[in-house]
Design a protein around this motif. Structure first.
Motif, PDB file in Angstrom:
ATOM      1  N   VAL A  62       0.863  -1.174   0.000  1.00 46.77           N
ATOM      2  CA  VAL A  62       0.000   0.000   0.000  1.00 46.77           C
ATOM      3  C   VAL A  62       0.902   1.227   0.000  1.00 46.77           C
ATOM      4  O   VAL A  62       1.785   1.357   0.853  1.00 46.77           O
ATOM      5  CB  VAL A  62      -0.949   0.009   1.212  1.00 46.77           C
ATOM      6  N   LEU A  63       0.701   2.099  -0.981  1.00 45.58           N
ATOM      7  CA  LEU A  63       1.450   3.341  -1.076  1.00 45.58           C
ATOM      8  C   LEU A  63       0.595   4.475  -0.527  1.00 45.58           C
ATOM      9  O   LEU A  63      -0.615   4.514  -0.791  1.00 45.58           O
ATOM     10  CB  LEU A  63       1.824   3.654  -2.529  1.00 45.58           C
ATOM     11  N   PRO A  64       1.203   5.409   0.201  1.00 44.70           N
ATOM     12  CA  PRO A  64       0.440   6.528   0.777  1.00 44.70           C
ATOM     13  C   PRO A  64       0.168   7.616  -0.269  1.00 44.70           C
ATOM     14  O   PRO A  64       0.434   8.797  -0.050  1.00 44.70           O
ATOM     15  CB  PRO A  64       1.359   7.024   1.892  1.00 44.70           C
ATOM     16  N   LEU A  65      -0.336   7.197  -1.418  1.00 46.98           N
ATOM     17  CA  LEU A  65      -0.675   8.095  -2.521  1.00 46.98           C
ATOM     18  C   LEU A  65      -2.044   7.690  -3.045  1.00 46.98           C
ATOM     19  O   LEU A  65      -2.419   6.519  -2.926  1.00 46.98           O
ATOM     20  CB  LEU A  65       0.339   7.953  -3.666  1.00 46.98           C
ATOM     21  N   ASP A  66      -2.753   8.623  -3.675  1.00 50.89           N
ATOM     22  CA  ASP A  66      -3.992   8.208  -4.321  1.00 50.89           C
ATOM     23  C   ASP A  66      -3.640   7.327  -5.521  1.00 50.89           C
ATOM     24  O   ASP A  66      -2.477   7.254  -5.937  1.00 50.89           O
ATOM     25  CB  ASP A  66      -4.846   9.412  -4.709  1.00 50.89           C
ATOM     26  N   ALA A  67      -4.626   6.643  -6.071  1.00 57.09           N
ATOM     27  CA  ALA A  67      -4.362   5.663  -7.130  1.00 57.09           C
ATOM     28  C   ALA A  67      -3.720   6.296  -8.361  1.00 57.09           C
ATOM     29  O   ALA A  67      -2.826   5.695  -8.980  1.00 57.09           O
ATOM     30  CB  ALA A  67      -5.654   4.933  -7.513  1.00 57.09           C
ATOM     31  N   VAL A 113      -2.802  -1.276  -9.976  1.00 61.21           N
ATOM     32  CA  VAL A 113      -2.918  -0.224  -8.970  1.00 61.21           C
ATOM     33  C   VAL A 113      -4.400   0.015  -8.731  1.00 61.21           C
ATOM     34  O   VAL A 113      -5.146   0.314  -9.663  1.00 61.21           O
ATOM     35  CB  VAL A 113      -2.239   1.083  -9.450  1.00 61.21           C
ATOM     36  N   GLU A 114      -4.822  -0.141  -7.465  1.00 61.96           N
ATOM     37  CA  GLU A 114      -6.236   0.077  -7.140  1.00 61.96           C
ATOM     38  C   GLU A 114      -6.352   0.996  -5.934  1.00 61.96           C
ATOM     39  O   GLU A 114      -5.491   1.000  -5.049  1.00 61.96           O
ATOM     40  CB  GLU A 114      -6.946  -1.245  -6.878  1.00 61.96           C
ATOM     41  N   ALA A 115      -7.407   1.768  -5.922  1.00 64.41           N
ATOM     42  CA  ALA A 115      -7.668   2.675  -4.814  1.00 64.41           C
ATOM     43  C   ALA A 115      -7.903   1.870  -3.542  1.00 64.41           C
ATOM     44  O   ALA A 115      -8.550   0.823  -3.564  1.00 64.41           O
ATOM     45  CB  ALA A 115      -8.873   3.553  -5.125  1.00 64.41           C
ATOM     46  N   ALA A 116      -7.362   2.380  -2.438  1.00 66.36           N
ATOM     47  CA  ALA A 116      -7.565   1.782  -1.118  1.00 66.36           C
ATOM     48  C   ALA A 116      -7.792   2.934  -0.143  1.00 66.36           C
ATOM     49  O   ALA A 116      -6.887   3.330   0.582  1.00 66.36           O
ATOM     50  CB  ALA A 116      -6.356   0.934  -0.714  1.00 66.36           C
ATOM     51  N   GLY A 117      -8.988   3.513  -0.209  1.00 67.79           N
ATOM     52  CA  GLY A 117      -9.259   4.717   0.569  1.00 67.79           C
ATOM     53  C   GLY A 117      -8.489   5.876  -0.040  1.00 67.79           C
ATOM     54  O   GLY A 117      -8.524   6.094  -1.242  1.00 67.79           O
ATOM     55  N   SER A 118      -7.733   6.591   0.800  1.00 65.23           N
ATOM     56  CA  SER A 118      -6.919   7.700   0.289  1.00 65.23           C
ATOM     57  C   SER A 118      -5.543   7.224  -0.171  1.00 65.23           C
ATOM     58  O   SER A 118      -4.723   8.021  -0.605  1.00 65.23           O
ATOM     59  CB  SER A 118      -6.768   8.773   1.366  1.00 65.23           C
ATOM     60  N   SER A 119      -5.303   5.919  -0.085  1.00 66.65           N
ATOM     61  CA  SER A 119      -4.038   5.319  -0.516  1.00 66.65           C
ATOM     62  C   SER A 119      -4.290   4.449  -1.739  1.00 66.65           C
ATOM     63  O   SER A 119      -5.386   4.455  -2.295  1.00 66.65           O
ATOM     64  CB  SER A 119      -3.450   4.462   0.613  1.00 66.65           C
ATOM     65  N   GLU A 123      -3.534   0.701 -18.885  1.00 70.89           N
ATOM     66  CA  GLU A 123      -4.822   1.322 -18.583  1.00 70.89           C
ATOM     67  C   GLU A 123      -4.778   1.910 -17.183  1.00 70.89           C
ATOM     68  O   GLU A 123      -4.661   1.183 -16.198  1.00 70.89           O
ATOM     69  CB  GLU A 123      -5.933   0.277 -18.682  1.00 70.89           C
ATOM     70  N   ARG A 124      -4.868   3.229 -17.107  1.00 75.60           N
ATOM     71  CA  ARG A 124      -4.820   3.948 -15.833  1.00 75.60           C
ATOM     72  C   ARG A 124      -6.006   3.553 -14.948  1.00 75.60           C
ATOM     73  O   ARG A 124      -7.059   3.190 -15.464  1.00 75.60           O
ATOM     74  CB  ARG A 124      -4.859   5.450 -16.078  1.00 75.60           C
ATOM     75  N   PRO A 125      -5.871   3.677 -13.625  1.00 71.86           N
ATOM     76  CA  PRO A 125      -7.021   3.442 -12.753  1.00 71.86           C
ATOM     77  C   PRO A 125      -8.094   4.496 -13.008  1.00 71.86           C
ATOM     78  O   PRO A 125      -7.795   5.635 -13.353  1.00 71.86           O
ATOM     79  CB  PRO A 125      -6.439   3.579 -11.338  1.00 71.86           C
ATOM     80  N   LEU A 126      -9.329   4.088 -12.855  1.00 71.15           N
ATOM     81  CA  LEU A 126     -10.451   4.988 -13.088  1.00 71.15           C
ATOM     82  C   LEU A 126     -11.486   4.722 -12.007  1.00 71.15           C
ATOM     83  O   LEU A 126     -12.197   3.714 -12.045  1.00 71.15           O
ATOM     84  CB  LEU A 126     -11.048   4.760 -14.477  1.00 71.15           C
ATOM     85  N   GLY A 127     -11.516   5.596 -11.015  1.00 74.26           N
ATOM     86  CA  GLY A 127     -12.440   5.405  -9.897  1.00 74.26           C
ATOM     87  C   GLY A 127     -12.136   4.113  -9.168  1.00 74.26           C
ATOM     88  O   GLY A 127     -11.027   3.891  -8.699  1.00 74.26           O
ATOM     89  N   SER A 128     -13.127   3.214  -9.122  1.00 76.92           N
ATOM     90  CA  SER A 128     -12.924   1.946  -8.415  1.00 76.92           C
ATOM     91  C   SER A 128     -12.333   0.859  -9.332  1.00 76.92           C
ATOM     92  O   SER A 128     -12.078  -0.253  -8.873  1.00 76.92           O
ATOM     93  CB  SER A 128     -14.247   1.459  -7.829  1.00 76.92           C
ATOM     94  N   VAL A 129     -12.119   1.193 -10.607  1.00 81.41           N
ATOM     95  CA  VAL A 129     -11.547   0.216 -11.549  1.00 81.41           C
ATOM     96  C   VAL A 129     -10.024   0.302 -11.466  1.00 81.41           C
ATOM     97  O   VAL A 129      -9.448   1.376 -11.684  1.00 81.41           O
ATOM     98  CB  VAL A 129     -12.018   0.490 -12.994  1.00 81.41           C
ATOM     99  N   PRO A 130      -9.350  -0.804 -11.142  1.00 79.40           N
ATOM    100  CA  PRO A 130      -7.886  -0.768 -11.015  1.00 79.40           C
ATOM    101  C   PRO A 130      -7.205  -0.463 -12.353  1.00 79.40           C
ATOM    102  O   PRO A 130      -7.704  -0.809 -13.416  1.00 79.40           O
ATOM    103  CB  PRO A 130      -7.518  -2.180 -10.560  1.00 79.40           C
ATOM    104  N   GLY A 131      -6.041   0.163 -12.268  1.00 79.64           N
ATOM    105  CA  GLY A 131      -5.193   0.346 -13.435  1.00 79.64           C
ATOM    106  C   GLY A 131      -4.374  -0.920 -13.645  1.00 79.64           C
ATOM    107  O   GLY A 131      -3.988  -1.584 -12.687  1.00 79.64           O
TER     108      GLY A 131
END
Length: 182
Positions: free
Chosen positions: A17-22, A125-131, A98-106
């Protein structure tokens, strides 16, 4: 971690988990120009086929554009590789980007073309809250030998490399030292 797919092919897989948005995590991890900073003793050059002005070196990416399907990556690993010396060559082509788009992983998929290593690398790469959760997996084997005979050895070696690389990416993200590749 080493896993197997349906046909029992071994895959090395690491997830952090990276402390960055997706979006920012994608820009950092899926863009192979950054991998030089994390993969020991390795330089990474990228080219866009058909662009004669594109020279080697990740800082001279043609047009300062984002990577795209069809672009080629040349990673060279060895004691003097970062200074332009010879080493183990790992040629790849971007098959999916393919870049991440909302809840769809990149998803980025890199096909390894040789001359020594063949196989596939995949970064998700998928969103995990703010990370963002980054999962990097690879299945490799040696050209010229039966894939079944070298995939397990490849998985063991690549597994250690993936864990190291993602740990370094996390430290970079935590330190706020992300650099743009272009």
């Amino acid at each position: 971690m080493i896993t197997r797919d349906r046909d029992r092919t071994p895959w090395a897989r690491a997830s952090r988990v990276l402390p960055l948005d997706a979006e920012r995590a994608w820009d950092l991890v899926a863009d192979a120009r950054h991998h030089t900073r994390w993969v020991p003793l390795t330089r990474v050059d990228l080219t866009r086929p058909g662009d004669e002005a594109a020279g080697p070196g990740w800082e001279r990416w043609p047009g300062r554009t984002a990577p795209a399907v069809g672009d080629e990556i040349l990673a060279v690993s060895g004691p003097t590789a970062r200074r332009g010396g010879p080493g183990l060559v790992d040629r790849m082509r971007i098959e999916r980007y393919e870049r991440p788009l909302g809840s769809v992983p990149g998803v980025a998929v890199f096909q390894k073309l040789g001359p020594v290593l063949l196989g596939t690398a995949r970064i998700e790469v998928e969103a995990a809250g703010s990370s963002a959760r980054v999962t990097w997996s690879e299945s490799v084997h040696l050209r010229g030998l039966p894939p079944g005979a070298t995939r397990w050895l490849g998985a063991l070696l690549v597994d250690a490399m993936l864990r190291l690389v993602l740990d370094r990416a996390v430290r970079e993200a935590e330190g706020g030292t992300q650099r743009t590749a272009a």
